[in-house]
Write an enzyme that holds these catalytic residues in place. Sequence first.
Site, short mmCIF file in Angstrom:
data_model
loop_
_atom_site.label_atom_id
_atom_site.label_comp_id
_atom_site.label_asym_id
_atom_site.label_seq_id
_atom_site.Cartn_x
_atom_site.Cartn_y
_atom_site.Cartn_z
N ASP A 178 2.60 1.48 47.27
CA ASP A 178 3.47 0.74 46.84
C ASP A 178 3.97 0.25 48.00
O ASP A 178 4.05 0.85 49.24
CB ASP A 178 4.80 1.09 45.88
CG ASP A 178 5.42 0.05 45.09
OD1 ASP A 178 5.04 -1.10 45.64
OD2 ASP A 178 5.76 0.19 44.23
N TYR A 179 5.04 -0.81 48.23
CA TYR A 179 5.58 -1.47 49.44
C TYR A 179 6.34 -0.61 50.24
O TYR A 179 7.48 -0.32 49.93
CB TYR A 179 6.47 -2.74 48.63
CG TYR A 179 6.86 -3.83 49.80
CD1 TYR A 179 5.99 -4.96 49.68
CD2 TYR A 179 7.72 -3.80 51.06
CE1 TYR A 179 6.29 -6.26 50.58
CE2 TYR A 179 7.91 -4.78 51.58
CZ TYR A 179 7.23 -6.15 51.57
OH TYR A 179 7.26 -7.05 52.42
#
Length: 763
Positions: free
Chosen positions: A297-298
């Site tokens: 994820d980011y």
Amino acid sequence: MKKQIRKYAFLLLIVFGNGYAQTKKHMDTKKPIEERISLLIKEMTLEEKVGQMNQYNGFWDVTGPAPKGGSAELKYEHLRKGWVGSMLTVRGVKEVRAVQKIAVEETRLRIPLIIGFDVIHGYKTLSPIPLAEAASWDLEAIKKSAAIAADEASASGINWTFAPNVDITNDARWGRVMEGAGEDPYLGSKIGYARIKGFQGETMADLAKVNTIAACTKHFAAYGYVEAGLEYNSVDMSNSKLYNSVLPPFEATVQAGVRTFMNSFNTLNGIPATGNAFLQRDILKGKWKFDGFVVSDYASIREMIAHGYAKDEADATAKAVIAGSDMDMESYLYVAKLVTLVKEGKVKEALIDDAVRRILRVKFELGLFDDPYRYCDEKREKEVVGSKANNDGVLDMAKKSIVLLKNEKNLLPLKKSGQKIALIGALANDKNSPLGSWRIAADDNTAVSVLEAMQQYKDNQLTFEKGADLLSQKATFLTETIFNTTDKSGFEAAKTAAKNADVVVMVLGEYGFQSGEARSRTDLNLPGIQQELLEEIYKVNPNIVLVLNNGRPLTIPWAAQNIPAIVEGWQLGTQAGNAIAQVLYGDYNPSGKLPISFPRNVGQVPIYYNKYSTGRPIDSDKNVFWSHYMDVEKTPQFPFGFGLSYTKFDYKNLKINKTTFAKREKIEVSVDVTNSGNYDGKEVVQLYIHDEFASIVRPIKELKGFELVNLKKGETKTVHFTLTERELGFYDNNGNYLVEPGVFNIMVGWNSNEGLTSKFELK
Ligand code: NOJ
């Protein structure tokens, strides 16, 4: 002959340079993909391999001059060196073509980029938020909605969506509850499966079609159980819960052929999901044999330092890659640290090769090597994005997502003529909120509002008054949403309109950016002064239809008690107003059922139907010492699976073909459902089981089947269900699937709380 070939190759080397001649080998479309990947990997330097594992967010006006300074310049340079394998948030044919051109024309190996985007419930033409779609229980419609999203996104240059979110949750405080399918793993699995087929197509070969895109199942895993519903928080849970409640929808998407997974921001039992080898290597790539790739994820790789799990950047990098995170989204760490880690012997190159193989596999399957610009067709972009067909499609999905929660005094459907209707609430005239918070590509204020749609019913007299604003200032995707309006100056005008009306329609709920990522709330009541407005209006005219617009379950105890008609209208996307108006006027008979329990107050959270029994479930001794609250009933306001219709359905003749079964025998269950009301309608018939006694306690009810039946007025249909070991067993704490003998209670009904019951025994 051989000599000639060598000479030809040499000439190619001279004419096109070293890189081009080498990369030709994997371009032979007659060779199987795996062989083409091997040929390409052989040509790649370690830096180029690591480059494939690096993903950057969109960063500069890619159609303008090269950027100077800051991270934009760095990203641009990396792209030209072949150190970027994927980009996200770049969108539109013009932009995608510009970045793809750098990758395939300026880099040595000319490997195309895979272009990711958060196409969560549509691209520009938006469907309802996923939680709302789940309320339809209509798998075909949900598949179609994902296909529309894929169609528009692919026409805009995108070939990979970060969806579906299959996070099971039972915590309405968590803002991302809007993004999943609710609280139930069975329903969630079916919906996850349908969404993959919608995005990617029915078969693996369909992925190469120009109107399909790769899907990404997220967030692996257990993100929906963040403590106290607080965003990015930690998760601690039993293995039994993990295997039985959290993982099944993820596995269902692997079975559907999903090509990518995203891991998660949270820790799970002390280990960040991004650095979790048990999840990513043992379960996903091991037990489930997933052969696509995992994107972080980011910045979640870097965040392992803040979690206190990695001591520095190099440590975070090593831990993530060893645990099976194949692609680094915006941590800038793989590109910075991985080559050195391999050279120092701290990370095996075989792990890099495996990650790169997975990433290249998906690029080959999408057909990007054969034509990197295949999603870059301006003509198609113009025709497809926002088309009439797509708008019709999302309208259909929106109508199917609406849930009728209450309808007393036959207030609904509204009469079509001769009525004075007062429409009240700022959300009724809001063209932005129905788009929800995941709508990066959609233009602001492009939803059809309830006001606009109700104005189409011209034979009634419609008056609109907002009563009060929701927010005191403009909210955006990136800023904190403040909703502290105290201005009641509009109340009087709203009351006057209500006083003069036959029926009042009030649209209340959450602003579009009050749910979604980073939108946790501890108060689930109607935000701001809306409750006060509702009660003030009720004093002058109690004939109120309350339409809720919200991205999460809300607590509405007063309304549930006093307001005669309540419609759950969620955030329904571009066609929201039309869908709501058609339901209010009876042009569409609602059939949605809640995919998540609605609590009575926030103190009940987490509340969900498929809980375990306590040792003291009822007050058999008529004293205080049983499992209950002193101040509120322990049941939800509206249970999972609940939803009404304008017609009435009667259930009769619940039958099981035998009373005792041997293991592996099929159990046939049937029930007769009659439409005994005054409208044609659709009913979601639900089957629940309860394993009375087991080596690990089982939930008091578990959904194990559902059927959508269309019934004309007066019509009866027999609905059939088949139960097998797949539905009767469960996972123990070591992940073993067990089917144990004993008595199973069955309920077939119209929500998780009401239905006909029977039982059978498994020997
Ligand atoms: C963070 C979110 O958690 C994830 O769901 C999303 O896909 C990425 N950001 C990319 O925008």
